[in-house]
Design a protein around this motif. Sequence first.
Motif, PDB file in Angstrom:
ATOM      1  N   GLY A 136      13.520   6.935   2.533  1.00 29.14           N
ATOM      2  CA  GLY A 136      13.345   6.142   1.327  1.00 29.14           C
ATOM      3  C   GLY A 136      12.085   6.472   0.569  1.00 29.14           C
ATOM      4  N   ARG A 137      11.502   7.635   0.796  1.00 26.20           N
ATOM      5  CA  ARG A 137      10.238   7.988   0.168  1.00 26.20           C
ATOM      6  C   ARG A 137      10.432   9.141  -0.806  1.00 26.20           C
ATOM      7  NH1 ARG A 137       6.316   5.298   2.049  1.00 26.20           N
ATOM      8  NH2 ARG A 137       4.862   6.523   0.815  1.00 26.20           N
ATOM      9  N   ILE A 138       9.587   9.154  -1.858  1.00 27.15           N
ATOM     10  CA  ILE A 138       9.588  10.285  -2.772  1.00 27.15           C
ATOM     11  C   ILE A 138       8.237  10.987  -2.765  1.00 27.15           C
ATOM     12  CG2 ILE A 138      11.411   9.402  -4.256  1.00 27.15           C
ATOM     13  CD1 ILE A 138       9.295   8.403  -6.175  1.00 27.15           C
ATOM     14  N   TYR A 139       7.250  10.403  -2.099  1.00 25.65           N
ATOM     15  CA  TYR A 139       5.933  11.038  -1.974  1.00 25.65           C
ATOM     16  C   TYR A 139       5.396  10.798  -0.564  1.00 25.65           C
ATOM     17  CZ  TYR A 139       5.421  11.830  -7.004  1.00 25.65           C
ATOM     18  OH  TYR A 139       5.576  12.273  -8.297  1.00 25.65           O
ATOM     19  N   GLY A 140       5.094  11.849   0.145  1.00 22.71           N
ATOM     20  CA  GLY A 140       4.394  11.759   1.417  1.00 22.71           C
ATOM     21  C   GLY A 140       5.155  11.002   2.494  1.00 22.71           C
ATOM     22  N   TYR A 141       4.536  10.947   3.667  1.00 24.62           N
ATOM     23  CA  TYR A 141       5.141  10.289   4.825  1.00 24.62           C
ATOM     24  C   TYR A 141       4.574   8.887   5.010  1.00 24.62           C
ATOM     25  CZ  TYR A 141       7.125  14.778   6.107  1.00 24.62           C
ATOM     26  OH  TYR A 141       7.841  15.937   6.108  1.00 24.62           O
ATOM     27  N   ALA A 142       5.397   7.994   5.540  1.00 24.98           N
ATOM     28  CA  ALA A 142       4.952   6.613   5.738  1.00 24.98           C
ATOM     29  C   ALA A 142       3.957   6.511   6.888  1.00 24.98           C
ATOM     30  CB  ALA A 142       6.161   5.713   6.009  1.00 24.98           C
ATOM     31  N   ASP A 143       4.181   7.274   7.974  1.00 27.61           N
ATOM     32  CA  ASP A 143       3.291   7.228   9.131  1.00 27.61           C
ATOM     33  C   ASP A 143       2.143   8.212   8.902  1.00 27.61           C
ATOM     34  OD1 ASP A 143       5.286   9.193   9.223  1.00 27.61           O
ATOM     35  OD2 ASP A 143       4.962   9.548  11.353  1.00 27.61           O
ATOM     36  N   LEU A 144       1.112   7.737   8.250  1.00 30.84           N
ATOM     37  CA  LEU A 144       0.026   8.606   7.816  1.00 30.84           C
ATOM     38  C   LEU A 144      -0.897   9.047   8.939  1.00 30.84           C
ATOM     39  CD1 LEU A 144      -0.920   6.769   4.518  1.00 30.84           C
ATOM     40  CD2 LEU A 144       0.189   8.978   4.732  1.00 30.84           C
ATOM     41  N   GLY A 145      -0.976   8.276   9.989  1.00 30.45           N
ATOM     42  CA  GLY A 145      -1.926   8.612  11.040  1.00 30.45           C
ATOM     43  C   GLY A 145      -3.330   8.164  10.667  1.00 30.45           C
ATOM     44  N   PRO A 146      -4.287   8.393  11.565  1.00 30.31           N
ATOM     45  CA  PRO A 146      -5.655   7.944  11.301  1.00 30.31           C
ATOM     46  C   PRO A 146      -6.310   8.705  10.159  1.00 30.31           C
ATOM     47  CG  PRO A 146      -5.593   9.348  13.244  1.00 30.31           C
ATOM     48  CD  PRO A 146      -4.167   9.108  12.857  1.00 30.31           C
ATOM     49  N   LEU A 147      -7.308   8.095   9.556  1.00 33.75           N
ATOM     50  CA  LEU A 147      -8.056   8.742   8.488  1.00 33.75           C
ATOM     51  C   LEU A 147      -8.804   9.944   9.057  1.00 33.75           C
ATOM     52  CD1 LEU A 147      -8.563   7.985   5.462  1.00 33.75           C
ATOM     53  CD2 LEU A 147     -10.772   7.101   6.206  1.00 33.75           C
ATOM     54  N   PRO A 148      -8.742  11.100   8.402  1.00 29.99           N
ATOM     55  CA  PRO A 148      -9.454  12.285   8.907  1.00 29.99           C
ATOM     56  C   PRO A 148     -10.956  12.030   9.024  1.00 29.99           C
ATOM     57  CG  PRO A 148      -7.920  12.889   7.159  1.00 29.99           C
ATOM     58  CD  PRO A 148      -7.977  11.390   7.175  1.00 29.99           C
ATOM     59  N   GLU A 149     -11.610  12.873   9.808  1.00 27.22           N
ATOM     60  CA  GLU A 149     -13.049  12.705  10.026  1.00 27.22           C
ATOM     61  C   GLU A 149     -13.831  12.836   8.725  1.00 27.22           C
ATOM     62  OE1 GLU A 149     -16.623  14.804  12.654  1.00 27.22           O
ATOM     63  OE2 GLU A 149     -14.513  15.235  13.083  1.00 27.22           O
ATOM     64  N   ASN A 150     -13.461  13.796   7.895  1.00 27.15           N
ATOM     65  CA  ASN A 150     -14.082  13.959   6.578  1.00 27.15           C
ATOM     66  C   ASN A 150     -13.030  13.710   5.510  1.00 27.15           C
ATOM     67  OD1 ASN A 150     -16.764  14.758   7.386  1.00 27.15           O
ATOM     68  ND2 ASN A 150     -15.842  16.694   8.064  1.00 27.15           N
ATOM     69  N   PRO A 151     -12.730  12.441   5.215  1.00 22.77           N
ATOM     70  CA  PRO A 151     -11.617  12.133   4.311  1.00 22.77           C
ATOM     71  C   PRO A 151     -11.909  12.516   2.868  1.00 22.77           C
ATOM     72  CG  PRO A 151     -12.862  10.144   4.774  1.00 22.77           C
ATOM     73  CD  PRO A 151     -13.438  11.216   5.659  1.00 22.77           C
ATOM     74  N   THR A 152     -10.857  12.854   2.166  1.00 24.32           N
ATOM     75  CA  THR A 152     -10.946  13.057   0.730  1.00 24.32           C
ATOM     76  C   THR A 152     -10.599  11.746   0.037  1.00 24.32           C
ATOM     77  OG1 THR A 152      -8.629  13.685   0.493  1.00 24.32           O
ATOM     78  CG2 THR A 152     -10.194  15.453   1.015  1.00 24.32           C
ATOM     79  N   LEU A 153     -10.825  11.711  -1.266  1.00 27.39           N
ATOM     80  CA  LEU A 153     -10.414  10.546  -2.034  1.00 27.39           C
ATOM     81  C   LEU A 153      -8.911  10.316  -1.901  1.00 27.39           C
ATOM     82  CD1 LEU A 153     -12.497  11.098  -5.292  1.00 27.39           C
ATOM     83  CD2 LEU A 153     -12.777   9.207  -3.683  1.00 27.39           C
ATOM     84  N   ALA A 154      -8.154  11.417  -1.881  1.00 30.76           N
ATOM     85  CA  ALA A 154      -6.701  11.295  -1.759  1.00 30.76           C
ATOM     86  C   ALA A 154      -6.310  10.704  -0.406  1.00 30.76           C
ATOM     87  CB  ALA A 154      -6.038  12.649  -1.957  1.00 30.76           C
ATOM     88  N   ASP A 155      -6.998  11.121   0.668  1.00 31.02           N
ATOM     89  CA  ASP A 155      -6.719  10.551   1.995  1.00 31.02           C
ATOM     90  C   ASP A 155      -6.896   9.040   1.979  1.00 31.02           C
ATOM     91  OD1 ASP A 155      -6.190  13.008   3.248  1.00 31.02           O
ATOM     92  OD2 ASP A 155      -8.318  13.361   3.627  1.00 31.02           O
ATOM     93  N   ALA A 156      -8.004   8.594   1.409  1.00 33.18           N
ATOM     94  CA  ALA A 156      -8.292   7.161   1.359  1.00 33.18           C
ATOM     95  C   ALA A 156      -7.320   6.440   0.439  1.00 33.18           C
ATOM     96  CB  ALA A 156      -9.730   6.931   0.896  1.00 33.18           C
ATOM     97  N   ALA A 157      -6.964   7.074  -0.674  1.00 34.47           N
ATOM     98  CA  ALA A 157      -6.048   6.446  -1.630  1.00 34.47           C
ATOM     99  C   ALA A 157      -4.681   6.249  -1.009  1.00 34.47           C
ATOM    100  CB  ALA A 157      -5.955   7.291  -2.890  1.00 34.47           C
ATOM    101  N   ARG A 158      -4.183   7.234  -0.259  1.00 31.02           N
ATOM    102  CA  ARG A 158      -2.860   7.111   0.353  1.00 31.02           C
ATOM    103  C   ARG A 158      -2.828   5.971   1.358  1.00 31.02           C
ATOM    104  NH1 ARG A 158      -2.544  12.875  -0.462  1.00 31.02           N
ATOM    105  NH2 ARG A 158      -3.631  13.403   1.476  1.00 31.02           N
ATOM    106  N   ARG A 159      -3.948   5.706   1.994  1.00 32.89           N
ATOM    107  CA  ARG A 159      -4.007   4.636   2.983  1.00 32.89           C
ATOM    108  C   ARG A 159      -4.454   3.303   2.383  1.00 32.89           C
ATOM    109  NH1 ARG A 159      -4.692   9.399   5.007  1.00 32.89           N
ATOM    110  NH2 ARG A 159      -4.019   9.925   7.118  1.00 32.89           N
ATOM    111  N   GLY A 160      -4.794   3.306   1.122  1.00 33.94           N
ATOM    112  CA  GLY A 160      -5.245   2.074   0.492  1.00 33.94           C
ATOM    113  C   GLY A 160      -6.583   1.606   1.004  1.00 33.94           C
ATOM    114  N   ASN A 161      -7.418   2.521   1.478  1.00 34.41           N
ATOM    115  CA  ASN A 161      -8.710   2.167   2.076  1.00 34.41           C
ATOM    116  C   ASN A 161      -9.772   2.100   0.984  1.00 34.41           C
ATOM    117  OD1 ASN A 161     -11.127   2.041   3.566  1.00 34.41           O
ATOM    118  ND2 ASN A 161     -10.138   3.073   5.309  1.00 34.41           N
ATOM    119  N   VAL A 162      -9.953   0.915   0.431  1.00 36.20           N
ATOM    120  CA  VAL A 162     -10.888   0.733  -0.674  1.00 36.20           C
ATOM    121  C   VAL A 162     -12.324   0.955  -0.216  1.00 36.20           C
ATOM    122  CG1 VAL A 162     -11.746  -0.903  -2.393  1.00 36.20           C
ATOM    123  CG2 VAL A 162      -9.307  -0.837  -1.839  1.00 36.20           C
TER     124      VAL A 162
END
Length: 434
Positions: free
Chosen positions: A206-232
């Motif tokens: 049911g997705r059109i962008y990315g995977y639902a099971d994102l996994g943990p935030l990478p050690e050096n996250p990008t803005l996109a990594d944080a945005a996909r997880r909703g980590n304000v």
Amino acid sequence: MCLAALAVSACDGSEPSDNGETYVQESPAAEPVCNDPLADPATLERNREADKTLKALLASGQADAVAEAKKAAASGDFRLVAAVTLDGIDTLEFGAECVLRGGLSPRMARVVTYFGDDAIPTPAPAPSPSPTGTEAAGEGAEDVLGDFARTFNETLIADPAYPYRDVCRARPASKQGDDNDAADTKKLKDSAQSKVQSKDAPKRSGRIYGYADLGPLPENPTLADAARRGNVAVLRKLLLGTPAAEATGDALDGSTTIDSPDLFGMTPLAWAIAYRREAAARFLLSQQASPSGAQCQALVDRDSPMQIARAQGWLAMVQEMKALVPENDYAALAEDPVLPDGNKAEFNRELAQLGETYGKIFNKDAMTRHELKFTLNPKGQITACSFEPKTVSTQFDADICALGKDVLQWKPARDAEGRAVRGDAKLVIRLRGS
């Protein structure tokens, strides 16, 4: 044959040469050009040279998939190896699946081969040298290209530096419990089936962008990594704190900003909206993230944040961003009717047959330009058709309209908020007799 039909790409806006054949062209071009930072001349030239070298190694049978993948990761080139099929860019048969609306573009992949109507890869790579110095007749040598591509993609995605596991993941060949399954998954000859499988997987989740099971935030996250997880909190730290230079990078040359696109043309705001992370989207907007995406993008680009919100039916977010863009830009979100992939080619084939019947009645020297015009209801159904200017044959004019009604399957026009509405569409037809 008195008339022939030639399919025309709607991507580059170019006109085919005047070669005396009939052809059909959708008007206007379906997808605007956007030269974002990912397409700067230096990066493109670097990628072209890398791809040229890789193809030469494949042709000589000397390509080492693991070594090539590690080399690509070390250079920040995270494009997966892919093939061009009749249905578009395909990585699925090469052991990787990317969940991205509209699929990958050539810029997003390392295209190493093309599968045409004959289903034979072009160019076909030379077999890898046998470890024993002898030919392994029929064993392990039947799919050199596929073996290389799957190993390359699996190695690249598994590399610690690979930043897009949220979007693209390795996909092992399916097993059906038959001894012939391994050979079947290696054929790489049925591009149509490949495309069907590629479309099915995202639909199942049911997705059109990315995977639902994102996994943990990478050690050096990008803005996109944080945005996909909703980590304000991480977004705030990256934007308002003093992160290391690589913390907001996306492996592309040059510095990045809140509106820098990644390999897929997506900005952090675009990803937040794609994942419906409302708090993250609102925070990014409060930091002046653009609803239009990257600086070179426009609202009507497929992956602009506002276009994604509209495509998802997130009208509250569309309305919120409406106040941040010029009125004319917002109105430009409205879409004309478009044809699905492959439908225009089907029409061209039928038009060629029509030409065999009528070609001799047309002027043998001059090529004439005509417009096949349609009126469509909100369901995309053709309610009226005209062929202008008319030809000397009223029967041909009627038959070409009948052909359009029978073959063409238009997607309906949509207003700025994505609602299906009445619309007008046309195809450009050029005719010349035998």
